[in-house]
Design a protein around this motif. Sequence first.
Motif, PDB file in Angstrom:
ATOM      1  N   SER A  10       0.823  -1.220   0.000  1.00 40.75           N
ATOM      2  CA  SER A  10       0.000   0.000   0.000  1.00 40.75           C
ATOM      3  C   SER A  10       0.850   1.260   0.000  1.00 40.75           C
ATOM      4  CB  SER A  10      -0.921   0.003   1.222  1.00 40.75           C
ATOM      5  OG  SER A  10      -1.778  -1.118   1.200  1.00 40.75           O
ATOM      6  N   GLY A  11       2.181   1.084  -0.127  1.00 45.25           N
ATOM      7  CA  GLY A  11       3.050   2.255  -0.269  1.00 45.25           C
ATOM      8  C   GLY A  11       3.968   2.537   0.892  1.00 45.25           C
ATOM      9  N   SER A  12       3.947   1.710   1.934  1.00 42.11           N
ATOM     10  CA  SER A  12       4.840   1.938   3.068  1.00 42.11           C
ATOM     11  C   SER A  12       6.267   1.584   2.665  1.00 42.11           C
ATOM     12  CB  SER A  12       4.412   1.073   4.257  1.00 42.11           C
ATOM     13  OG  SER A  12       5.171   1.393   5.397  1.00 42.11           O
ATOM     14  N   HIS A  13       7.210   2.499   2.906  1.00 40.02           N
ATOM     15  CA  HIS A  13       8.593   2.292   2.482  1.00 40.02           C
ATOM     16  C   HIS A  13       9.286   1.301   3.399  1.00 40.02           C
ATOM     17  CE1 HIS A  13       8.396   5.300  -0.606  1.00 40.02           C
ATOM     18  NE2 HIS A  13       8.015   6.224   0.264  1.00 40.02           N
ATOM     19  N   ILE A  14       9.748   0.223   2.825  1.00 39.31           N
ATOM     20  CA  ILE A  14      10.357  -0.859   3.593  1.00 39.31           C
ATOM     21  C   ILE A  14      11.718  -0.460   4.160  1.00 39.31           C
ATOM     22  CG2 ILE A  14      11.592  -1.979   1.690  1.00 39.31           C
ATOM     23  CD1 ILE A  14      10.537  -4.655   2.827  1.00 39.31           C
ATOM     24  N   ASP A  15      12.333   0.569   3.563  1.00 44.23           N
ATOM     25  CA  ASP A  15      13.671   0.969   4.001  1.00 44.23           C
ATOM     26  C   ASP A  15      13.670   2.272   4.802  1.00 44.23           C
ATOM     27  OD1 ASP A  15      12.855   2.369   1.805  1.00 44.23           O
ATOM     28  OD2 ASP A  15      14.815   2.439   0.833  1.00 44.23           O
ATOM     29  N   SER A  16      12.488   2.727   5.248  1.00 45.13           N
ATOM     30  CA  SER A  16      12.422   3.918   6.101  1.00 45.13           C
ATOM     31  C   SER A  16      13.046   3.613   7.458  1.00 45.13           C
ATOM     32  CB  SER A  16      10.973   4.366   6.296  1.00 45.13           C
ATOM     33  OG  SER A  16      10.448   4.861   5.100  1.00 45.13           O
ATOM     34  N   CYS A  17      13.792   4.570   7.990  1.00 42.62           N
ATOM     35  CA  CYS A  17      14.480   4.378   9.274  1.00 42.62           C
ATOM     36  C   CYS A  17      13.811   5.197  10.373  1.00 42.62           C
ATOM     37  CB  CYS A  17      15.946   4.797   9.162  1.00 42.62           C
ATOM     38  SG  CYS A  17      16.905   3.758   8.039  1.00 42.62           S
ATOM     39  N   ASN A  18      13.742   4.610  11.569  1.00 39.93           N
ATOM     40  CA  ASN A  18      13.209   5.350  12.721  1.00 39.93           C
ATOM     41  C   ASN A  18      14.337   6.115  13.401  1.00 39.93           C
ATOM     42  OD1 ASN A  18      14.637   3.436  14.162  1.00 39.93           O
ATOM     43  ND2 ASN A  18      12.835   2.323  14.867  1.00 39.93           N
ATOM     44  N   SER A  19      14.080   6.685  14.558  1.00 36.95           N
ATOM     45  CA  SER A  19      15.091   7.510  15.237  1.00 36.95           C
ATOM     46  C   SER A  19      16.296   6.689  15.688  1.00 36.95           C
ATOM     47  CB  SER A  19      14.466   8.233  16.430  1.00 36.95           C
ATOM     48  OG  SER A  19      13.876   7.307  17.323  1.00 36.95           O
ATOM     49  N   ASP A  20      16.132   5.365  15.795  1.00 36.21           N
ATOM     50  CA  ASP A  20      17.260   4.477  16.119  1.00 36.21           C
ATOM     51  C   ASP A  20      17.974   3.983  14.864  1.00 36.21           C
ATOM     52  OD1 ASP A  20      16.845   4.622  18.864  1.00 36.21           O
ATOM     53  OD2 ASP A  20      15.330   3.033  18.804  1.00 36.21           O
ATOM     54  N   ASN A  21      17.600   4.578  13.733  1.00 37.78           N
ATOM     55  CA  ASN A  21      18.192   4.212  12.439  1.00 37.78           C
ATOM     56  C   ASN A  21      17.929   2.746  12.079  1.00 37.78           C
ATOM     57  OD1 ASN A  21      19.502   5.229  10.158  1.00 37.78           O
ATOM     58  ND2 ASN A  21      21.475   4.355  10.782  1.00 37.78           N
ATOM     59  N   LYS A  22      16.735   2.244  12.483  1.00 34.63           N
ATOM     60  CA  LYS A  22      16.347   0.868  12.195  1.00 34.63           C
ATOM     61  C   LYS A  22      15.205   0.855  11.184  1.00 34.63           C
ATOM     62  CE  LYS A  22      18.892  -1.285  15.392  1.00 34.63           C
ATOM     63  NZ  LYS A  22      19.924  -2.286  15.069  1.00 34.63           N
ATOM     64  N   THR A  23      15.287  -0.088  10.238  1.00 36.75           N
ATOM     65  CA  THR A  23      14.160  -0.305   9.332  1.00 36.75           C
ATOM     66  C   THR A  23      13.215  -1.324   9.962  1.00 36.75           C
ATOM     67  OG1 THR A  23      15.189  -2.158   8.160  1.00 36.75           O
ATOM     68  CG2 THR A  23      15.675   0.076   7.351  1.00 36.75           C
ATOM     69  N   ALA A  24      12.022  -1.463   9.396  1.00 37.27           N
ATOM     70  CA  ALA A  24      11.048  -2.414   9.928  1.00 37.27           C
ATOM     71  C   ALA A  24      11.571  -3.842   9.847  1.00 37.27           C
ATOM     72  CB  ALA A  24       9.727  -2.285   9.177  1.00 37.27           C
ATOM     73  N   LEU A  25      12.248  -4.184   8.750  1.00 35.11           N
ATOM     74  CA  LEU A  25      12.760  -5.546   8.599  1.00 35.11           C
ATOM     75  C   LEU A  25      13.850  -5.849   9.617  1.00 35.11           C
ATOM     76  CD1 LEU A  25      12.865  -6.287   4.763  1.00 35.11           C
ATOM     77  CD2 LEU A  25      11.137  -6.885   6.465  1.00 35.11           C
ATOM     78  N   GLU A  26      14.603  -4.820  10.020  1.00 38.97           N
ATOM     79  CA  GLU A  26      15.613  -5.031  11.056  1.00 38.97           C
ATOM     80  C   GLU A  26      14.949  -5.296  12.408  1.00 38.97           C
ATOM     81  OE1 GLU A  26      19.520  -2.495   9.711  1.00 38.97           O
ATOM     82  OE2 GLU A  26      17.732  -1.361  10.293  1.00 38.97           O
ATOM     83  N   LEU A  27      13.793  -4.675  12.641  1.00 40.45           N
ATOM     84  CA  LEU A  27      13.070  -4.891  13.900  1.00 40.45           C
ATOM     85  C   LEU A  27      12.447  -6.278  13.958  1.00 40.45           C
ATOM     86  CD1 LEU A  27      11.241  -1.448  14.342  1.00 40.45           C
ATOM     87  CD2 LEU A  27      13.247  -2.276  15.575  1.00 40.45           C
ATOM     88  N   VAL A  28      11.991  -6.768  12.821  1.00 43.85           N
ATOM     89  CA  VAL A  28      11.322  -8.067  12.798  1.00 43.85           C
ATOM     90  C   VAL A  28      12.324  -9.224  12.837  1.00 43.85           C
ATOM     91  CG1 VAL A  28      11.133  -8.678  10.346  1.00 43.85           C
ATOM     92  CG2 VAL A  28       9.194  -9.026  11.868  1.00 43.85           C
ATOM     93  N   LYS A  29      13.600  -8.905  12.624  1.00 48.86           N
ATOM     94  CA  LYS A  29      14.702  -9.856  12.777  1.00 48.86           C
ATOM     95  C   LYS A  29      14.505 -11.159  12.002  1.00 48.86           C
ATOM     96  CE  LYS A  29      15.893  -7.984  17.293  1.00 48.86           C
ATOM     97  NZ  LYS A  29      15.989  -8.231  18.753  1.00 48.86           N
ATOM     98  N   GLY A  30      14.111 -11.024  10.772  1.00 53.74           N
ATOM     99  CA  GLY A  30      14.028 -12.190   9.901  1.00 53.74           C
ATOM    100  C   GLY A  30      12.829 -13.080  10.115  1.00 53.74           C
ATOM    101  N   ALA A  31      11.907 -12.692  11.018  1.00 51.54           N
ATOM    102  CA  ALA A  31      10.737 -13.547  11.268  1.00 51.54           C
ATOM    103  C   ALA A  31       9.762 -13.529  10.104  1.00 51.54           C
ATOM    104  CB  ALA A  31      10.036 -13.108  12.549  1.00 51.54           C
ATOM    105  N   CYS A  32       9.820 -12.488   9.281  1.00 53.68           N
ATOM    106  CA  CYS A  32       8.935 -12.408   8.113  1.00 53.68           C
ATOM    107  C   CYS A  32       9.734 -12.675   6.840  1.00 53.68           C
ATOM    108  CB  CYS A  32       8.284 -11.026   8.024  1.00 53.68           C
ATOM    109  SG  CYS A  32       6.771 -10.905   8.968  1.00 53.68           S
ATOM    110  N   ASP A  33       9.177 -13.491   5.982  1.00 54.29           N
ATOM    111  CA  ASP A  33       9.845 -13.861   4.728  1.00 54.29           C
ATOM    112  C   ASP A  33       9.486 -12.852   3.640  1.00 54.29           C
ATOM    113  OD1 ASP A  33      11.308 -15.189   2.860  1.00 54.29           O
ATOM    114  OD2 ASP A  33       9.762 -16.703   2.445  1.00 54.29           O
ATOM    115  N   ILE A  34      10.016 -11.637   3.818  1.00 55.47           N
ATOM    116  CA  ILE A  34       9.764 -10.570   2.843  1.00 55.47           C
ATOM    117  C   ILE A  34      11.091 -10.208   2.193  1.00 55.47           C
ATOM    118  CG2 ILE A  34       9.031  -8.176   2.529  1.00 55.47           C
ATOM    119  CD1 ILE A  34       7.174  -8.533   4.917  1.00 55.47           C
ATOM    120  N   CYS A  35      11.111 -10.262   0.878  1.00 55.43           N
ATOM    121  CA  CYS A  35      12.327  -9.913   0.142  1.00 55.43           C
ATOM    122  C   CYS A  35      12.346  -8.407  -0.109  1.00 55.43           C
ATOM    123  CB  CYS A  35      12.378 -10.668  -1.184  1.00 55.43           C
ATOM    124  SG  CYS A  35      13.865 -10.278  -2.146  1.00 55.43           S
TER     125      CYS A  35
END
Length: 646
Positions: A584-609
């Motif tokens: 729906s348009g959410s940027h997968i590589d957007s960083c929060n104030s800790d310089n973390k992306t969403a995929l870094e927070l999920v720590k590989g639990a989601c199989d998203i390329c």
Amino acid sequence: MPIKRLIQVREMPKNKSISVIENPEHLKVFKSVVFQSAREGKLNKLKDVLDSLSREEVKYIVSTVTESTTPLLMACRHGHLEIVNYFIEKCVADYEQVGSVTFDGETVDGAPPLWCAAAAGHFNIVQSLIKHGANVNHTTFSNSTPLRAACFDGHYDIVKYLVQHKADIEVANRHGHTCLMISCYKGHFKIAKYLLELGANVDRKSVKGNTALHDCAESGSLEIMKLLFLRYHAKMEKDAYNMTPLLAAAVAGHRNIVDFLVLRYEICKHEKINALELMGATYIDKKRDVLQALKYWNRAMEERYKDPRKVVRKSKPAELIPAYEYAVEAESAEELENIVSDVDVMRMQALLIRERILGPAHPDTTYYIRYRGAVYADSGNFDRCIQLWMYALDMQQRVLEPLNPMTQSSLLSFAELFSYMMSERNGQRVYSNLSFVDMKTVYLKGVAEIERAMSLSKPMPLQEKDMLNFNRCLQILMHLMNLVAKLDCTPDHAQIIKRATYKLLKLHPRGMHGYTPLHLAVDKETSAVGRYPVCCFPDKNVVSLLIDCGADANAIDINRNTPLHIAATCLKDNCEVMTFLIESGSHIDSCNSDNKTALELVKGACDICPMNYITLKCLSAKIIIQHNIPYRGHIPCRLEAFIEAH
């Protein structure tokens, strides 16, 4: 930690530095033992631990706040005098250091040791603290004094001792309640009499305008009422709800107070009639006693028609109320006799009487309308429940300020009711005729409550208390949104819901942490809104509805988390909502104030390329950020925000 290990820690050689304080593991051990010993009253164990430490270490540990309390407060709370004295005399503990203590499930913040000892009724500790120099008028954060604490639970000996040591009897808490008021409310005659003899102000008013007489009336303390009224000539004042002590006693259902004041207090005829009628309404709704209700309503009728030249007529409503099934109030004893056999009609009489006398702003008016609706729901009559609750909610939004807890409670009750009606039992829905109109109406009222609240924040930002109420109201609305999103409705009905949701999003509401509705829709904490489960979050139906209505999938909270970041922390093993947000348009590589992306927070639990969703524009933004390439003023403004998100 085992005792053997503790001894090893104690016997470690000391250098000139404060070793225990500098070693987190050792400090944790000592603090744990000290707190446990203070709670359980084990002085020998306490001495064994602290005597091996330096004076600086002891003072540091004893003054440490753990879970909002201190060792001294704990000893005062549990009545361990020897430990209290040891802390003050040997450990140089600060006898004015405040903390949090719990009484009867209520947490009191900012309580000094003397307040704690007085509230708990430990006279010997109160004596010790005062002898050591404790401030007898040191208040809690809510401005409650040790004297008020002693008055609350009826510790007469402590009250006298505090007064003898210059405790101020007129210091009121943040609500304006004095020591006399609380002793009257709790029914402590001996303390109330003592305070009155000292000259306590008998007619002083609280923030909401109630006096000691109101507190007697609400608690049913007739003996204190007589003392105030007959000996000290207390005035019959009205509070903020226009209630006299007589009417307050009638609403509370204290027959002894009502009968005493009706017979002995020089009141106007109209107030006497109102009190008798309210007493009858209370017997219907609170005591479930139709015969006693009829008795008081007949007494009121007698007063109305006692003097043929001055008959007191009931004021009639402008129109009949559908929620009350178009009921009208009885005008004579004969009419009362005709309806006494119909319990439902008697119940509607009680609601009509209460609304006429108390008015729509009084909490009891809508409370008993909602109570009556709940009784109908318990018997399976959901339509009558919804009708009454809708009337109460209309009344609340008409007369109460935005974000009032009572209005929030009504909205939450609807969410709980609809959730129950839509649930399934044995493969079938509990109630198959749930009306879209009813659900739509409540949802629109929820949006209207947010809109009303947003109008408060335009002149100035919401205060902390208002912000908490706003966040709760927004969470409740998310549950209502969850329920309407699950409905199988016609395209026209779906458009109504979407228009209301679009209106909500155009208000740009933000809850705690700067959460948008989309953040809340993917946050598991949104599920916990009341005592009973309503809806579960994250919820894809709600996310889809919000996205369809224009929610920004890349909105950021105060920590620069997008909804995708929040979803990542809640969905370690479920990628459906995350995938939907990305598509729906959410940027997968957007960083929060800790310089973390969403995929870094999920720590590989989601199989998203990630490479399936990163665009050339995203890669360009990353390069600009990595190489500190100046871009402000050189590119369109809308692209500046895009780069900052990366």
